[in-house]
Design a protein around this motif. Structure first.
Motif, PDB file in Angstrom:
ATOM      1  N   LEU A   1       0.818  -1.204   0.000  1.00  0.00           N
ATOM      2  CA  LEU A   1       0.000   0.000   0.000  1.00  0.00           C
ATOM      3  C   LEU A   1       0.857   1.260   0.000  1.00  0.00           C
ATOM      4  O   LEU A   1       0.385   2.327  -0.395  1.00  0.00           O
ATOM      5  CB  LEU A   1      -0.914   0.020   1.230  1.00  0.00           C
ATOM      6  N   TYR A   2       2.085   1.151   0.456  1.00  0.00           N
ATOM      7  CA  TYR A   2       2.925   2.342   0.552  1.00  0.00           C
ATOM      8  C   TYR A   2       4.403   1.968   0.490  1.00  0.00           C
ATOM      9  O   TYR A   2       4.786   0.815   0.684  1.00  0.00           O
ATOM     10  CB  TYR A   2       2.642   3.080   1.863  1.00  0.00           C
ATOM     11  N   GLY A   3       5.195   2.976   0.180  1.00  0.00           N
ATOM     12  CA  GLY A   3       6.636   2.831   0.234  1.00  0.00           C
ATOM     13  C   GLY A   3       7.141   3.697   1.367  1.00  0.00           C
ATOM     14  O   GLY A   3       6.362   4.353   2.071  1.00  0.00           O
ATOM     15  N   GLN A   4       8.440   3.749   1.577  1.00  0.00           N
ATOM     16  CA  GLN A   4       8.987   4.565   2.654  1.00  0.00           C
ATOM     17  C   GLN A   4      10.035   5.526   2.124  1.00  0.00           C
ATOM     18  O   GLN A   4      10.778   5.220   1.190  1.00  0.00           O
ATOM     19  CB  GLN A   4       9.582   3.679   3.744  1.00  0.00           C
ATOM     20  N   PHE A   5      10.056   6.689   2.752  1.00  0.00           N
ATOM     21  CA  PHE A   5      10.992   7.722   2.366  1.00  0.00           C
ATOM     22  C   PHE A   5      11.617   8.309   3.624  1.00  0.00           C
ATOM     23  O   PHE A   5      10.925   8.531   4.626  1.00  0.00           O
ATOM     24  CB  PHE A   5      10.269   8.813   1.572  1.00  0.00           C
ATOM     25  N   ARG A   6      12.905   8.563   3.581  1.00  0.00           N
ATOM     26  CA  ARG A   6      13.576   9.134   4.744  1.00  0.00           C
ATOM     27  C   ARG A   6      13.443  10.651   4.714  1.00  0.00           C
ATOM     28  O   ARG A   6      13.884  11.315   3.771  1.00  0.00           O
ATOM     29  CB  ARG A   6      15.044   8.716   4.766  1.00  0.00           C
ATOM     30  N   SER A   7      12.855  11.220   5.734  1.00  0.00           N
ATOM     31  CA  SER A   7      12.614  12.658   5.801  1.00  0.00           C
ATOM     32  C   SER A   7      13.891  13.395   6.185  1.00  0.00           C
ATOM     33  O   SER A   7      14.920  12.797   6.516  1.00  0.00           O
ATOM     34  CB  SER A   7      11.518  12.964   6.829  1.00  0.00           C
ATOM     35  N   VAL A   8      13.809  14.739   6.155  1.00  0.00           N
ATOM     36  CA  VAL A   8      14.973  15.565   6.507  1.00  0.00           C
ATOM     37  C   VAL A   8      15.335  15.413   7.980  1.00  0.00           C
ATOM     38  O   VAL A   8      16.439  15.770   8.396  1.00  0.00           O
ATOM     39  CB  VAL A   8      14.695  17.050   6.189  1.00  0.00           C
ATOM     40  N   HIS A   9      14.403  14.894   8.776  1.00  0.00           N
ATOM     41  CA  HIS A   9      14.659  14.656  10.193  1.00  0.00           C
ATOM     42  C   HIS A   9      15.038  13.207  10.462  1.00  0.00           C
ATOM     43  O   HIS A   9      14.941  12.726  11.578  1.00  0.00           O
ATOM     44  CB  HIS A   9      13.432  15.042  11.031  1.00  0.00           C
ATOM     45  N   ASP A  10      15.429  12.518   9.362  1.00  0.00           N
ATOM     46  CA  ASP A  10      15.908  11.143   9.455  1.00  0.00           C
ATOM     47  C   ASP A  10      14.827  10.190   9.980  1.00  0.00           C
ATOM     48  O   ASP A  10      15.120   9.249  10.706  1.00  0.00           O
ATOM     49  CB  ASP A  10      17.160  11.059  10.335  1.00  0.00           C
ATOM     50  N   LYS A  11      13.580  10.459   9.601  1.00  0.00           N
ATOM     51  CA  LYS A  11      12.478   9.573   9.952  1.00  0.00           C
ATOM     52  C   LYS A  11      11.959   8.898   8.685  1.00  0.00           C
ATOM     53  O   LYS A  11      11.870   9.538   7.634  1.00  0.00           O
ATOM     54  CB  LYS A  11      11.339  10.352  10.619  1.00  0.00           C
ATOM     55  N   MET A  12      11.616   7.634   8.796  1.00  0.00           N
ATOM     56  CA  MET A  12      11.039   6.925   7.669  1.00  0.00           C
ATOM     57  C   MET A  12       9.534   7.185   7.643  1.00  0.00           C
ATOM     58  O   MET A  12       8.838   6.926   8.626  1.00  0.00           O
ATOM     59  CB  MET A  12      11.323   5.426   7.767  1.00  0.00           C
ATOM     60  N   VAL A  13       9.055   7.735   6.547  1.00  0.00           N
ATOM     61  CA  VAL A  13       7.637   8.076   6.454  1.00  0.00           C
ATOM     62  C   VAL A  13       7.004   7.349   5.269  1.00  0.00           C
ATOM     63  O   VAL A  13       7.673   7.074   4.268  1.00  0.00           O
ATOM     64  CB  VAL A  13       7.442   9.597   6.291  1.00  0.00           C
ATOM     65  N   PRO A  14       5.720   6.997   5.370  1.00  0.00           N
ATOM     66  CA  PRO A  14       5.048   6.281   4.274  1.00  0.00           C
ATOM     67  C   PRO A  14       4.604   7.218   3.157  1.00  0.00           C
ATOM     68  O   PRO A  14       4.131   8.326   3.409  1.00  0.00           O
ATOM     69  CB  PRO A  14       3.842   5.652   4.966  1.00  0.00           C
ATOM     70  N   VAL A  15       4.760   6.769   1.921  1.00  0.00           N
ATOM     71  CA  VAL A  15       4.320   7.540   0.759  1.00  0.00           C
ATOM     72  C   VAL A  15       3.575   6.604  -0.187  1.00  0.00           C
ATOM     73  O   VAL A  15       3.829   5.399  -0.213  1.00  0.00           O
ATOM     74  CB  VAL A  15       5.505   8.192   0.023  1.00  0.00           C
ATOM     75  N   ALA A  16       2.647   7.158  -0.949  1.00  0.00           N
ATOM     76  CA  ALA A  16       1.873   6.343  -1.893  1.00  0.00           C
ATOM     77  C   ALA A  16       1.263   7.223  -2.973  1.00  0.00           C
ATOM     78  O   ALA A  16       1.115   8.439  -2.807  1.00  0.00           O
ATOM     79  CB  ALA A  16       0.765   5.586  -1.163  1.00  0.00           C
ATOM     80  N   THR A  17       0.924   6.595  -4.084  1.00  0.00           N
ATOM     81  CA  THR A  17       0.216   7.258  -5.179  1.00  0.00           C
ATOM     82  C   THR A  17      -1.033   6.442  -5.470  1.00  0.00           C
ATOM     83  O   THR A  17      -0.937   5.253  -5.768  1.00  0.00           O
ATOM     84  CB  THR A  17       1.087   7.346  -6.438  1.00  0.00           C
ATOM     85  N   VAL A  18      -2.195   7.061  -5.357  1.00  0.00           N
ATOM     86  CA  VAL A  18      -3.473   6.357  -5.538  1.00  0.00           C
ATOM     87  C   VAL A  18      -4.254   7.007  -6.675  1.00  0.00           C
ATOM     88  O   VAL A  18      -4.695   8.155  -6.572  1.00  0.00           O
ATOM     89  CB  VAL A  18      -4.318   6.382  -4.247  1.00  0.00           C
ATOM     90  N   SER A  19      -4.412   6.273  -7.768  1.00  0.00           N
ATOM     91  CA  SER A  19      -5.217   6.747  -8.896  1.00  0.00           C
ATOM     92  C   SER A  19      -6.585   6.076  -8.829  1.00  0.00           C
ATOM     93  O   SER A  19      -6.676   4.885  -8.551  1.00  0.00           O
ATOM     94  CB  SER A  19      -4.527   6.414 -10.218  1.00  0.00           C
ATOM     95  N   PHE A  20      -7.621   6.848  -9.098  1.00  0.00           N
ATOM     96  CA  PHE A  20      -8.971   6.279  -9.022  1.00  0.00           C
ATOM     97  C   PHE A  20      -9.900   6.999  -9.990  1.00  0.00           C
ATOM     98  O   PHE A  20      -9.610   8.102 -10.450  1.00  0.00           O
ATOM     99  CB  PHE A  20      -9.522   6.354  -7.591  1.00  0.00           C
ATOM    100  N   VAL A  21     -10.994   6.346 -10.294  1.00  0.00           N
ATOM    101  CA  VAL A  21     -11.996   6.912 -11.206  1.00  0.00           C
ATOM    102  C   VAL A  21     -13.239   7.276 -10.393  1.00  0.00           C
ATOM    103  O   VAL A  21     -13.840   6.412  -9.752  1.00  0.00           O
ATOM    104  CB  VAL A  21     -12.360   5.921 -12.322  1.00  0.00           C
ATOM    105  N   LEU A  22     -13.588   8.544 -10.415  1.00  0.00           N
ATOM    106  CA  LEU A  22     -14.729   9.053  -9.652  1.00  0.00           C
ATOM    107  C   LEU A  22     -15.973   9.109 -10.528  1.00  0.00           C
ATOM    108  O   LEU A  22     -15.942   9.685 -11.621  1.00  0.00           O
ATOM    109  CB  LEU A  22     -14.395  10.449  -9.125  1.00  0.00           C
ATOM    110  N   ASP A  23     -17.062   8.518 -10.058  1.00  0.00           N
ATOM    111  CA  ASP A  23     -18.344   8.571 -10.761  1.00  0.00           C
ATOM    112  C   ASP A  23     -18.977   9.929 -10.469  1.00  0.00           C
ATOM    113  O   ASP A  23     -19.473  10.173  -9.367  1.00  0.00           O
ATOM    114  CB  ASP A  23     -19.247   7.432 -10.270  1.00  0.00           C
ATOM    115  N   LEU A  24     -18.960  10.817 -11.442  1.00  0.00           N
ATOM    116  CA  LEU A  24     -19.458  12.176 -11.236  1.00  0.00           C
ATOM    117  C   LEU A  24     -20.966  12.230 -11.030  1.00  0.00           C
ATOM    118  O   LEU A  24     -21.472  13.102 -10.312  1.00  0.00           O
ATOM    119  CB  LEU A  24     -19.063  13.053 -12.426  1.00  0.00           C
ATOM    120  N   GLU A  25     -21.678  11.315 -11.647  1.00  0.00           N
ATOM    121  CA  GLU A  25     -23.129  11.315 -11.507  1.00  0.00           C
ATOM    122  C   GLU A  25     -23.529  10.942 -10.080  1.00  0.00           C
ATOM    123  O   GLU A  25     -24.490  11.479  -9.538  1.00  0.00           O
ATOM    124  CB  GLU A  25     -23.742  10.363 -12.536  1.00  0.00           C
ATOM    125  N   MET A  26     -22.788  10.012  -9.471  1.00  0.00           N
ATOM    126  CA  MET A  26     -23.023   9.667  -8.073  1.00  0.00           C
ATOM    127  C   MET A  26     -22.550  10.794  -7.157  1.00  0.00           C
ATOM    128  O   MET A  26     -23.205  11.126  -6.164  1.00  0.00           O
ATOM    129  CB  MET A  26     -22.297   8.372  -7.720  1.00  0.00           C
TER     130      MET A  26
END
Length: 254
Positions: free
Chosen positions: A45-70
């Protein structure tokens, strides 16, 4: 008359087979159909990235299709994309105001909401199963202190335009994405990448999902009309069978 029916036949084939002509594979839709609930057991669900404060934080990219009529029918705040973490859940919601951030189950940053009219007027609207839809990508970063132009949560469309930006929508205490939920009726298809893409790459990824699941309005009619024009040109250039001229037998008459 035969030429007319031939033109009509090719136009009809162009209309019904436009998705194949445009490179849209209908079978590939199935693997991206919204499963509503996603967990680490289903895949990353996610990957990890080391922040400027040397903390590992989760990152992700979620693409989805939104039903505009709903989406247009939503009256009460409704969770659209909900990410459960080890600390506080966050994501996106739909309200009467439009698309907004979500923090711990409630709307967040309503003043910066993307109005429903902006969703309905987006030039990238597509047709999915006969309904107006819009493909979007959410860039999710687990920390606001990352050296990234779009930290927090950012929403991009298939043209690469940033529609919604929430730089502070998250917490550095969120160290993992334990579960992700997509609305079962508002979202038709989902594509998750366990990494954070650039805005430009997110636009391309959105366009890819858009192409996989749908046919843009007008494409079928373009194929219909285009096929007809081509055949009309061919018909005009088609060599016609010449009828034999009648012989002049007047000199043989008595």
């Amino acid at each position: 008359m035969k030429q007319f029916f031939l033109i009509l036949l090719v136009c009809a084939l162009g209309y019904f087979f436009a998705p194949q002509v445009l490179g849209i594979k209908t079978k590939s839709k199935e693997q991206y159909v919204n499963a509503v609930d996603y967990s680490s057991e289903d895949g990353e669900l996610y990957g990890q990235f080391r922040s400027v404060h040397d903390k590992m934080v989760p990152v992700a990219t979620v693409s989805f299709v939104l039903d505009l009529e709903m989406a247009e029918e939503v009256q009460e705040p409704t969770r659209l994309m909900y990410i459960e973490t080890n600390h506080k859940p966050f994501g996106l919601m739909l309200t009467k105001a439009g698309l907004v951030g979500c923090w711990d189950g409630s709307p967040w940053g309503v003043d910066a909401a993307l109005p429903m009219s902006a969703l309905l007027d987006n030039p990238n609207i597509i047709r999915v199963n006969g309904r107006d839809c819009l493909a979007l990508t959410a860039l999710v970063c687990g920390s606001v202190d990352r050296r990234e132009k779009t930290p927090g949560l950012t929403v991009v469309d298939s043209s690469g335009e940033v529609l919604l930006r929430y730089p502070a929508l998250n917490s550095s205490y969120n160290r993992e994405h334990r579960r992700m939920s997509m609305h079962g009726e508002l979202v038709t298809h989902v594509m998750i990448a366990p990494r954070l893409l650039s805005v430009r790459a997110a636009g391309k990824r959105t366009a890819r999902l858009e192409k996989i699941v749908s046919l843009k309005p007008g494409n079928a009619m373009v194929a219909f009309g285009g096929g007809g024009v081509v055949l009309l040109i061919l018909a005009a250039l088609w060599p016609r069978e010449r009828r034999p001229e009648k012989a002049d037998n007047s000199a043989l008459r008595l």
